[in-house]
Design an enzyme around this catalytic site. Structure first.
Site, PDB file in Angstrom:
ATOM      1  CD  GLU A  63      -2.259  -1.198  -0.001  1.00 53.00           C
ATOM      2  OE1 GLU A  63      -2.466  -0.629  -0.813  1.00 53.00           O
ATOM      3  OE2 GLU A  63      -2.753  -3.077  -0.296  1.00 53.00           O
ATOM      4  N   GLY A  64       1.750   1.138  -0.467  1.00 56.26           N
ATOM      5  CA  GLY A  64       3.416   2.235  -0.718  1.00 56.26           C
ATOM      6  C   GLY A  64       3.971   1.855   0.388  1.00 56.26           C
TER       7      GLY A  64
END
Length: 590
Positions: free
Chosen positions: A435-436
């Protein structure tokens, strides 16, 4: 083997004495009285501790298996998934129009902590479905909502998000997956996606993939990306399932941890898909899911620290090693328990002060989300947007650190699989990446969020800290307020450094972004501990019967503020050293 006991008492403390949830002017919060939240947390805790936790090691050792194109989950997962669905736990905060219970996101967050702590890999299946539900709910057409959401709310159908490709991760503008428009309004989606959590499994009837792809002829780069619903099985007009779509699993990734979750390579071969939202505006829709996921991943990070700390504490109280240097504490035994030794105490206090501060921070973030969505409060929306990279980045970095600290308490036994501590560290590690990756979170914080709306939201955060400190300084709270004020000044000084130097040389800001994210995280936890200290003092002044609980809160607050919060000065010094030392070497000289 590890155990898990839900920390419902501490959750109740945060919900009712720190946040005072039922008194807030947010629709639905008036129903969150102590009896109601106690009942919800107790039942969720039973599912987590009695059903999900025993399957955590099973999922870790068995993993998922791809057989004849179908992913088989570990033994016991499907029965547990059915119990979760039938109990309504997948629908807590979902829209009642589609079968949800309509409870605040705050309740879902409290329940989510227990589910993630007990079995992180398992909880990713409903967690990703919730994110896909949210994206369709926010950006889908009425027909798409009616078709997909009721089954996703119940998790009869589960969901995924498909972003990453073999050649592109963070830089999604490089993606090659294409979506060719058809005469009937659908699209033919072709390409390969990797690292797709819960990409396929045997626990639901259908899997609804949200896939980023480019429509031929669109703009180059990220501006040409669109978002599509691509179901595993096509859905007929009457809602029943039709033929298999052109989507298949290439393989299951072999990973360091979260073995119980099926992380898949997904192949799309002219699969039928349906555009969500506007053409070439896919990232806007996907970010609804990604921002929710980032907050959920922050929760995963500290939840692994929660369960790791619980087990490390039990081990330290039971394991006999050495004698207390000030005198034997277990004179009838061959040695004293580990917990008598100052360095073990330091380690455990680092863990305790983090997990309880992180819980308050995450719950406060959920509270902001409820205020933003239910009250249409733009200020709350801006503040949680600012906090999202801090929640994701700081809580997962520190959560992994605390999981390894818990492992350290065990000594050599912490490295042996039968004790289960390595799983917490291995599972927590992914939260810093997906998620980054956390470096990207730091860049997002410094590069985008600080200046968002002209810096309005970070200034509002400083004003909030200043107001709290001013209101409570000079009384019994002075010992808690003084370090928070000092840390806040460090954060403001770091922001000023970026303003004065970042325009001249952007690398000065970027080289300090990771330290800034951690500096910000420490200030947030310091603020949470000051609020918890105030709540504890109020309870003691009001004649609370559980004196030990509140005195423990005050002691833990003092520890965090004395031993952890001063790290803001170190982070500030690193930031103010600029980019020159970071960028001094030529790439060839590394």
């Amino acid at each position: 083997m590890p155990s898990f006991t839900p920390q419902t008492k501490d959750m109740q403390f945060v919900l009712h004495e720190v946040l005072n949830a039922p008194a807030q002017d947010i629709p639905g919060y008036d129903e969150l009285d102590r009896d109601f939240t106690a009942a919800v947390l107790e039942e969720a805790g039973k599912l987590a501790s009695e059903v999900l936790q025993p399957l955590n090691a099973v999922g870790d050792t068995e993993g998922c298996v791809l057989e004849n194109g179908v992913v088989r989950t570990p033994k016991g997962f499907k029965d547990a998934f059915d119990m979760m669905r039938e109990g309504g736990w997948t629908a807590l905060d979902c829209d009642p129009d589609y079968g949800g219970q309509g409870l605040p996101y705050l309740v879902n967050t409290a329940v989510g902590e227990m589910m993630s702590a007990s079995n992180m890999a398992f909880n990713m299946y409903p967690g990703l479905t919730h994110g896909a539900y949210s994206a369709i709910h926010a950006h889908g057409s009425d027909a798409q909502k009616a078709t997909f959401l009721p089954k996703m709310v119940t998790c009869e159908w589960t969901g995924t998000m498909n972003l990453t490709e073999p050649h592109c991760g963070t830089d999604l503008g490089l993606m090659r997956t294409k979506a060719v428009p058809q005469e009937d309004g659908s699209y033919k989606v072709t390409g390969q996606k990797i690292f797709i959590s819960a990409g396929d499994h045997d626990m639901s009837e259908n899997v609804i993939h949200l896939v980023l792809a480019k429509i031929p002829g669109g703009p180059e780069g990220i501006k040409g990306v669109s978002l599509f619903i691509v179901p595993k099985f096509l859905v007929k007009e009457d809602g029943s399932l039709g033929e298999r779509n052109g989507v298949s699993v290439g393989k299951i990734e072999e990973k360091m941890g979260i073995h119980g979750n099926s992380t898949c390579v997904m192949n799309y071969d002219e699969a039928e898909g349906y555009l969500i939202g506007e053409m070439h505006k896919g990232m806007r829709a996907m970010f609804t899911m990604m921002n929710e996921a980032r907050i959920g991943v922050g929760l995963q990070g500290y939840a692994q620290a929660v369960v790791a700390y619980e087990n490390a504490l039990a081990y330290a109280q039971d394991r006999l090693q050495g004698r207390d240097i000030t005198g034997a504490k277990n004179p009838d035994g061959p040695a004293d328990p580990l917990i008598v030794h100052p360095d073990i105490r330091r380690n455990l206090m680092d863990q305790k002060s983090f997990v309880e501060g992180a819980r308050a921070f995450a719950f406060w973030g959920a509270n902001l989300i409820d205020r933003a969505h239910r009250n249409k409060d733009a200020d709350a929306d801006g503040l949680i947007s600012l906090m999202t990279p801090v929640i994701k980045g700081f809580l997962t970095d520190k959560g992994f650190e605390m999981a390894t600290n818990a492992q350290q308490v065990y000594g050599g036994h912490g490295y042996i699989e039968e004790w289960g501590m390595s799983q917490f560290a291995r599972d927590a590690r992914i939260a810093m990446i997906y998620e980054g990756a956390n470096g990207v979170q730091a860049l997002d914080l410094v590069g985008r969020k600080l200046s968002q709306d002209g810096g309005k939201h970070v200034m509002a955060f400083f004003d909030m800290i200043k107001a709290f400190c001013k209101e409570h300084d000079g009384d019994e709270m002075a010992a808690f307020i003084t370090p928070v004020k000092a840390a806040s000044k460090d954060l403001q000084a770091a922001g000023m450094y970026f303003m004065q130097n970042g325009m001249k040389n952007p690398n000065h800001a970027l080289a300090g972004s990771y330290d800034f994210m951690h500096l910000f995280g420490h200030v947030c936890l310091g603020y949470m501990w000051a609020r918890m200290a105030k709540a504890a003092q109020d309870a003691l002044a009001g004649g609370a019967s559980d004196v030990a609980f509140y005195e423990t809160k005050l002691a833990t607050a003092r520890y965090y503020l004395a031993r952890q919060l001063p790290m803001t000065a170190t982070h500030l010094a690193r930031i103010q050293s600029g980019a020159d030392t970071v960028m001094s070497l030529d790439a060839a000289n590394f």
